[in-house]
Design a protein around this motif. Structure first.
Motif, PDB file in Angstrom:
ATOM      1  N   GLN A   1     -56.002  10.757 -35.053  1.00 41.19           N
ATOM      2  CA  GLN A   1     -56.589   9.433 -34.803  1.00 41.19           C
ATOM      3  C   GLN A   1     -56.966   9.285 -33.328  1.00 41.19           C
ATOM      4  N   ASP A   2     -56.089   9.746 -32.444  1.00 42.97           N
ATOM      5  CA  ASP A   2     -56.380   9.681 -31.009  1.00 42.97           C
ATOM      6  C   ASP A   2     -57.582  10.556 -30.650  1.00 42.97           C
ATOM      7  N   VAL A   3     -57.625  11.754 -31.212  1.00 49.78           N
ATOM      8  CA  VAL A   3     -58.724  12.671 -30.934  1.00 49.78           C
ATOM      9  C   VAL A   3     -60.035  12.100 -31.482  1.00 49.78           C
ATOM     10  N   LEU A   4     -59.988  11.464 -32.644  1.00 47.25           N
ATOM     11  CA  LEU A   4     -61.195  10.839 -33.199  1.00 47.25           C
ATOM     12  C   LEU A   4     -61.715   9.767 -32.242  1.00 47.25           C
ATOM     13  N   GLN A   5     -60.813   8.942 -31.741  1.00 42.92           N
ATOM     14  CA  GLN A   5     -61.215   7.902 -30.795  1.00 42.92           C
ATOM     15  C   GLN A   5     -61.805   8.529 -29.526  1.00 42.92           C
ATOM     16  N   ASP A   6     -61.132   9.542 -28.989  1.00 38.94           N
ATOM     17  CA  ASP A   6     -61.639  10.231 -27.797  1.00 38.94           C
ATOM     18  C   ASP A   6     -63.013  10.837 -28.058  1.00 38.94           C
ATOM     19  N   SER A   7     -63.197  11.382 -29.255  1.00 35.35           N
ATOM     20  CA  SER A   7     -64.480  11.990 -29.618  1.00 35.35           C
ATOM     21  C   SER A   7     -65.594  10.957 -29.614  1.00 35.35           C
ATOM     22  N   PHE A   8     -65.342   9.797 -30.193  1.00 31.24           N
ATOM     23  CA  PHE A   8     -66.376   8.770 -30.233  1.00 31.24           C
ATOM     24  C   PHE A   8     -66.687   8.221 -28.840  1.00 31.24           C
ATOM     25  N   VAL A   9     -65.688   8.165 -27.977  1.00 32.74           N
ATOM     26  CA  VAL A   9     -65.945   7.754 -26.592  1.00 32.74           C
ATOM     27  C   VAL A   9     -66.858   8.778 -25.923  1.00 32.74           C
ATOM     28  N   LYS A  10     -66.573  10.067 -26.122  1.00 34.95           N
ATOM     29  CA  LYS A  10     -67.410  11.127 -25.548  1.00 34.95           C
ATOM     30  C   LYS A  10     -68.826  11.062 -26.112  1.00 34.95           C
ATOM     31  N   ILE A  11     -68.947  10.852 -27.409  1.00 38.21           N
ATOM     32  CA  ILE A  11     -70.268  10.753 -28.041  1.00 38.21           C
ATOM     33  C   ILE A  11     -71.051   9.613 -27.407  1.00 38.21           C
ATOM     34  N   TRP A  12     -70.417   8.454 -27.253  1.00 42.10           N
ATOM     35  CA  TRP A  12     -71.056   7.281 -26.666  1.00 42.10           C
ATOM     36  C   TRP A  12     -71.532   7.574 -25.239  1.00 42.10           C
ATOM     37  N   LYS A  13     -70.676   8.245 -24.466  1.00 40.49           N
ATOM     38  CA  LYS A  13     -71.010   8.533 -23.074  1.00 40.49           C
ATOM     39  C   LYS A  13     -72.066   9.631 -22.930  1.00 40.49           C
ATOM     40  N   LYS A  14     -72.085  10.582 -23.880  1.00 45.70           N
ATOM     41  CA  LYS A  14     -72.968  11.744 -23.758  1.00 45.70           C
ATOM     42  C   LYS A  14     -74.225  11.657 -24.617  1.00 45.70           C
ATOM     43  N   ILE A  15     -74.447  10.551 -25.300  1.00 46.68           N
ATOM     44  CA  ILE A  15     -75.553  10.474 -26.256  1.00 46.68           C
ATOM     45  C   ILE A  15     -76.903  10.787 -25.611  1.00 46.68           C
ATOM     46  N   GLN A  16     -77.063  10.495 -24.341  1.00 45.82           N
ATOM     47  CA  GLN A  16     -78.343  10.782 -23.675  1.00 45.82           C
ATOM     48  C   GLN A  16     -78.643  12.283 -23.641  1.00 45.82           C
TER      49      GLN A  16
END
Length: 183
Positions: A53-68
């Motif tokens: 669950q923590d890794v999923l949350q971290d992954s979505f934060v990374k996706i949000w930050k790196k989407i560009q």
């Protein structure tokens, strides 16, 4: 967490546009559409639900930050976010804190792996990945299984499969190309 209106049908191109414009609705749609599948893959790698669950949350934060940095010409959005989630999970398993936690926790690993496999199957079915992988040549299936579902690095998978690293990478690349043709 924001909840997307499930009646909205957004294609991948529109979803990417929403994400790149930092629209929260796009993020909610992304989460609703892909969180189950990503969670299943992450859980198979880390094997502990709370950590997954923590890794999923971290992954979505990374996706949000790196989407560009996402480039539609290099692959599908799902492939891109799957790689982020997979790498985040692998990084977590290699962290000192994770290793300490794993050695301190007294868990029945057999039960955790079985539960992860049962949960992962339905979450991967959700987006049809298992059907696509099942259509691949056996050597491609094996490479995808080790890299994406067991969480091995390319080097570790090559060693486990007793293949040269270049051969394994070629099989993974060919498998992904075949999967793209199926979508």
């Amino acid at each position: 967490m924001l909840s997307a209106n499930t009646n909205i049908s957004t294609n991948e191109e529109e979803l990417v546009r929403l994400l790149k414009s930092k629209d929260r609705k796009g993020f909610a749609l992304l989460y609703d559409r892909y969180s189950g599948a990503l969670y299943g893959v992450i859980l198979k790698i880390v094997k502990v639900e709370e950590v997954a669950q923590d890794v999923l949350q971290d992954s979505f934060v990374k996706i949000w930050k790196k989407i560009q940095s996402y480039d539609t010409t290099k692959g599908t959005l799902f492939t891109w976010i799957l790689n982020i989630a997979r790498n985040t999970a692998i990084d977590k398993t290699r962290s000192k804190a994770y290793k300490q936690q794993a050695s301190v926790l007294d868990i029945d690993k057999g039960a955790a792996v079985a539960a992860a496999s049962r949960g992962n199957k339905s979450k991967i079915d959700f987006i049809g990945v298992d059907k696509g992988v099942a259509q691949l040549k056996p050597e491609y299936q094996e490479a995808i299984d080790y890299i994406y579902f067991k969480g091995y690095t390319h080097s570790e998978a090559a060693e486990a499969l007793e293949l040269p690293l270049g051969t394994l990478k070629t099989r993974v690349r060919m498998a992904i190309q075949e999967l793209r043709k199926l979508t």
